[in-house]
Structure formats: C-alpha cells, structure tokens
Design a protein around this motif. Structure first.
Motif, PDB file in Angstrom:
ATOM      1  N   ASN A 179      25.294 -20.684   7.480  1.00 54.59           N
ATOM      2  CA  ASN A 179      25.851 -22.033   7.651  1.00 54.59           C
ATOM      3  C   ASN A 179      24.968 -23.087   6.997  1.00 54.59           C
ATOM      4  O   ASN A 179      25.472 -24.078   6.460  1.00 54.59           O
ATOM      5  N   THR A 180      23.639 -22.878   7.041  1.00 60.93           N
ATOM      6  CA  THR A 180      22.735 -23.825   6.380  1.00 60.93           C
ATOM      7  C   THR A 180      23.010 -23.856   4.881  1.00 60.93           C
ATOM      8  O   THR A 180      23.120 -24.927   4.276  1.00 60.93           O
ATOM      9  N   TYR A 181      23.116 -22.656   4.277  1.00 58.84           N
ATOM     10  CA  TYR A 181      23.391 -22.615   2.835  1.00 58.84           C
ATOM     11  C   TYR A 181      24.744 -23.256   2.516  1.00 58.84           C
ATOM     12  O   TYR A 181      24.886 -23.941   1.507  1.00 58.84           O
ATOM     13  N   LEU A 182      25.749 -23.037   3.389  1.00 60.53           N
ATOM     14  CA  LEU A 182      27.071 -23.640   3.151  1.00 60.53           C
ATOM     15  C   LEU A 182      26.967 -25.162   3.131  1.00 60.53           C
ATOM     16  O   LEU A 182      27.488 -25.831   2.229  1.00 60.53           O
ATOM     17  N   LEU A 183      26.264 -25.731   4.138  1.00 61.49           N
ATOM     18  CA  LEU A 183      26.190 -27.200   4.227  1.00 61.49           C
ATOM     19  C   LEU A 183      25.378 -27.788   3.080  1.00 61.49           C
ATOM     20  O   LEU A 183      25.752 -28.816   2.509  1.00 61.49           O
ATOM     21  N   VAL A 184      24.250 -27.138   2.733  1.00 64.64           N
ATOM     22  CA  VAL A 184      23.420 -27.663   1.634  1.00 64.64           C
ATOM     23  C   VAL A 184      24.218 -27.630   0.334  1.00 64.64           C
ATOM     24  O   VAL A 184      24.222 -28.605  -0.437  1.00 64.64           O
ATOM     25  N   THR A 185      24.930 -26.510   0.082  1.00 71.52           N
ATOM     26  CA  THR A 185      25.727 -26.406  -1.142  1.00 71.52           C
ATOM     27  C   THR A 185      26.820 -27.476  -1.164  1.00 71.52           C
ATOM     28  O   THR A 185      27.076 -28.096  -2.208  1.00 71.52           O
ATOM     29  N   SER A 186      27.454 -27.715  -0.015  1.00 75.23           N
ATOM     30  CA  SER A 186      28.517 -28.724   0.006  1.00 75.23           C
ATOM     31  C   SER A 186      27.935 -30.117  -0.245  1.00 75.23           C
ATOM     32  O   SER A 186      28.570 -30.950  -0.888  1.00 75.23           O
ATOM     33  N   SER A 187      26.698 -30.368   0.236  1.00 72.59           N
ATOM     34  CA  SER A 187      26.050 -31.652  -0.043  1.00 72.59           C
ATOM     35  C   SER A 187      25.825 -31.821  -1.543  1.00 72.59           C
ATOM     36  O   SER A 187      26.037 -32.902  -2.099  1.00 72.59           O
ATOM     37  N   ILE A 188      25.379 -30.733  -2.185  1.00 71.09           N
ATOM     38  CA  ILE A 188      25.156 -30.785  -3.636  1.00 71.09           C
ATOM     39  C   ILE A 188      26.477 -31.101  -4.343  1.00 71.09           C
ATOM     40  O   ILE A 188      26.535 -31.925  -5.259  1.00 71.09           O
ATOM     41  N   CYS A 189      27.568 -30.459  -3.889  1.00 74.81           N
ATOM     42  CA  CYS A 189      28.896 -30.709  -4.482  1.00 74.81           C
ATOM     43  C   CYS A 189      29.265 -32.187  -4.362  1.00 74.81           C
ATOM     44  O   CYS A 189      29.756 -32.793  -5.321  1.00 74.81           O
ATOM     45  N   VAL A 190      29.035 -32.780  -3.177  1.00 69.32           N
ATOM     46  CA  VAL A 190      29.414 -34.185  -2.971  1.00 69.32           C
ATOM     47  C   VAL A 190      28.571 -35.097  -3.863  1.00 69.32           C
ATOM     48  O   VAL A 190      29.085 -36.041  -4.469  1.00 69.32           O
ATOM     49  N   ALA A 191      27.254 -34.793  -3.977  1.00 72.17           N
ATOM     50  CA  ALA A 191      26.400 -35.620  -4.827  1.00 72.17           C
ATOM     51  C   ALA A 191      26.896 -35.592  -6.273  1.00 72.17           C
ATOM     52  O   ALA A 191      26.960 -36.634  -6.942  1.00 72.17           O
ATOM     53  N   PHE A 192      27.275 -34.398  -6.761  1.00 71.31           N
ATOM     54  CA  PHE A 192      27.787 -34.306  -8.126  1.00 71.31           C
ATOM     55  C   PHE A 192      29.170 -34.937  -8.254  1.00 71.31           C
ATOM     56  O   PHE A 192      29.526 -35.433  -9.329  1.00 71.31           O
ATOM     57  N   ALA A 193      29.954 -34.938  -7.168  1.00 70.12           N
ATOM     58  CA  ALA A 193      31.276 -35.582  -7.217  1.00 70.12           C
ATOM     59  C   ALA A 193      31.123 -37.081  -7.434  1.00 70.12           C
ATOM     60  O   ALA A 193      31.847 -37.682  -8.237  1.00 70.12           O
ATOM     61  N   VAL A 194      30.155 -37.707  -6.724  1.00 71.41           N
ATOM     62  CA  VAL A 194      29.920 -39.147  -6.904  1.00 71.41           C
ATOM     63  C   VAL A 194      29.476 -39.424  -8.341  1.00 71.41           C
ATOM     64  O   VAL A 194      29.944 -40.356  -8.992  1.00 71.41           O
TER      65      VAL A 194
END
Lengths: 136, 216
Positions: free
Chosen positions: B75-90
C-alpha cells in the motif's frame, strides 16, 4: 492579505522524477531497516526517514518551493504543533512513576445476553442491621 | 423600521479580488490552512499512539508480528506511486499536455482504489483473527495488556486515513473528468494543484502511519 505576486519557478520533469525515485528508494530503505535490530533507535530512524520523505513531498510536489511567505509559514506552524503535542504528551507519560501507570487494559467480562439485568442482592454484613432500602 | 439596505448593493465585476496571481496565492494559502487542520486531526491520533507506546513498549514492539506487513508495504508503494503520477499530471497540464495529464490522473485514481481494496482485504483478515478494537479484542496468540489498545489505535488511525483516501479518490476522479474536458490549461489549473496537494497530504500521513504500525 497582501497581493504578493508569487514568482514562478516550477519544478521540471527531471526534478519531479528525482523526487519520485528518492521517495521509492527511501520507502525501500525503511522496509529494509525494519529487518535490522536497531533497538531504541528503530523509531527515531523510521520517523527521520518519513520526515525526509514528507519534506520532499511538501517542498516539491505540494509546490511550497514556488510559494513565498504565508503558505510555508502555515505548513511550518502545523509541523511545530504536531511536535509540541506529541512530544510533550509522550514526555509526560515517559517521566511518570511506575505505580501511576494504569495496569490494564484487560478484557472486560461480556455483558449478559439480556442486557442490564439487576445486580444480585448484596450479602448482609455481619454485625450490621440490614438496610431497609436494599431489601425488596 | 426601514428595510432599505444600509449600503448600495455590491457592484458586479468588483476589482477587489486583484490579479490572477493574487487569487492563486489566496487559494494556496486557504488550502494550506485546511491542510494544517487535517495535520492537527492526525496529530491527536499520533499523540495517542506515542503516549500508549510509552506505556506499553513491549506490546507495541511485538505487535508487528501480528500485522500484514506485506499488504501495508504494498500500500505504501501504491500511494507513493500515485503521488508521483499526480505531480507529473500537474506538470503536464502546465505544459498544455492535457491528454497525458488525464492518463496520469486516471492512474492515480486506480492506484488509490487499489490501496482501498488491499486495506479491505487486510481488515477482513484482522476481523477473522479477532484482532478487533477495544472490548471486542479476541486475538488469542497475542493476549498481552495493551494489545487491545494497539489494535484500537490501528483501526482508528488507518480507518480515518482510509476515509481520507476515499475522499481523495473522489476529488481526483472529478479532476480527471475536468482535465479530460479541457477545463485546465497552462494558464489556469489552481483546482488541480489544490486537489493534488490534498492527495499528497494523504500520502504523507501514510508515510508516518506505515512504519509506526507495521515496522518498528
């Protein structure tokens, strides 16, 4: 509210990727260190790594490096109050005398299936007249 | 008594909101105030954890043997990866690449749903074992004083956090649709930044919950 114009210095894809790789690497480091016996340093080390990751996310991903003045101040205030609350409360708990610590919690006996049944009548105390209020 | 207004009605298109930059700054400051209140909400839970860890150090150290460490770490890896996705989306929206931004936001939503699914699997396993909070605690392999408190804290901390993940997934879903519709551009994307900041905060809180409950 001042109408300060934020100077834009947006993070490029290289920096975003670098932060992402650092976050994943530090996550792996935290997990690896959990298999090493660090004793009393286990919690401080884990919290330090988590704080580093939180700092990276707040500074780069949450755009704090693009902001001046109020936003970083609010973020720092939140961190300060967490440190004050958790730090002082656990310090108080850690410096208590042993007998003032609660011994429990222990498992509570289950409540009877019929709910709040009246308690059984109290046994008469030898040498005392029975309490007329308690007798039926 | 007169019902006449004391002052003339507000003139539309009033200029007191200032420039776009000032409005953006105000929005960010407002979001940070909200995020600070969220931090204080979790600060109370972390304080409770700290106090009871001081009171029952052995129990809290041994409790990780009864946690689903694999699920928590995944779950930690899932959340960190999703954070990276959001940062790149912005970043993508700032570069006017809305197609890429929509895809990245969709990835973040899917990763968030994956987190919630794994959390549900984990909760179900704890319920089967009897590792329940408070007076419902019935984990026979771990009958120590303080163990029921540990699992009370576990369920409250991860439960409140999971509620935030649920809200974050909802916010990101709305932002994904709006981005796909072309609502945001390099010139205007403040809601996307603010929604992303909420998601990052949810990630940051998990980065503290995960080692404290699963690892140390």
């Amino acid at each position: 509210m001042s109408a300060e114009a934020p100077e834009k210095k947006e993070a490029g894809p290289g920096l975003l990727l670098l932060v992402g790789v650092a976050l994943l690497a530090l996550t792996t480091l935290t997990y690896a260190l959990s298999h090493v016996e660090l004793g009393r340093w286990a919690v401080p080390v884990a919290l330090a790594i988590a704080a580093t990751k939180a700092g990276l996310i707040a500074a780069i991903y949450m755009h704090l490096h693009e902001r001046r003045g109020s936003a970083p101040l609010i973020a720092a205030t939140a961190v300060l109050f967490v440190a004050l609350l958790a730090g002082l409360a656990s310090l108080e708990s850690a410096t208590r005398f042993e007998p003032t610590r609660p011994p429990g919690p222990f498992r509570v006996p289950p409540i009877s299936a019929h709910g709040n049944e009246p308690l059984p009548p109290a046994a008469p105390v030898p040498g005392m007249p029975p309490d007329p209020k308690l007798s039926p | 008594m007169s019902l006449e207004p004391a002052s003339p009605p507000v003139v539309p298109q009033a200029s007191h909101f200032g420039s776009d930059a000032a409005r953006e700054q105000a929005a960010h400051v407002g979001m940070w105030v909200f995020l600070a209140t969220e931090v204080l909400l979790f600060a109370a839970l972390f304080t409770a954890y700290a106090v009871y860890r001081v009171d029952y150090p052995e129990t809290f150290r041994a409790a990780r043997e009864h946690m689903k460490v694999g699920i928590g770490t995944a779950n930690t890896y899932l959340l960190v990866t999703s954070s990276i996705c959001v940062a790149f989306a912005v970043w993508s929206v700032r570069q006017e690449r809305t197609g890429l931004a929509t895809f990245l936001l969709l990835c973040a939503v899917v990763l968030g749903l994956g987190f919630l699914t794994l959390k549900g699997v984990e909760y179900a396993a704890h319920v089967r074992e009897g590792a329940l909070p408070g007076r419902w605690y019935a984990l026979e392999e771990f009958p120590r004083p303080g163990a029921s408190l540990y699992f009370t804290l576990y369920f409250v901390m991860t439960g409140v956090h999971a509620l935030h993940v649920l809200v974050g997934v909802g916010v990101l879903s709305v932002l994904t649709v709006q981005t796909a519709w072309g609502k945001y551009s390099g010139r205007y994307h403040t809601p996307l930044e603010l929604g992303g900041m909420y998601w990052h905060l949810v990630d940051v809180i998990w980065l503290f919950v995960w080692p404290l409950l699963y690892l140390v």
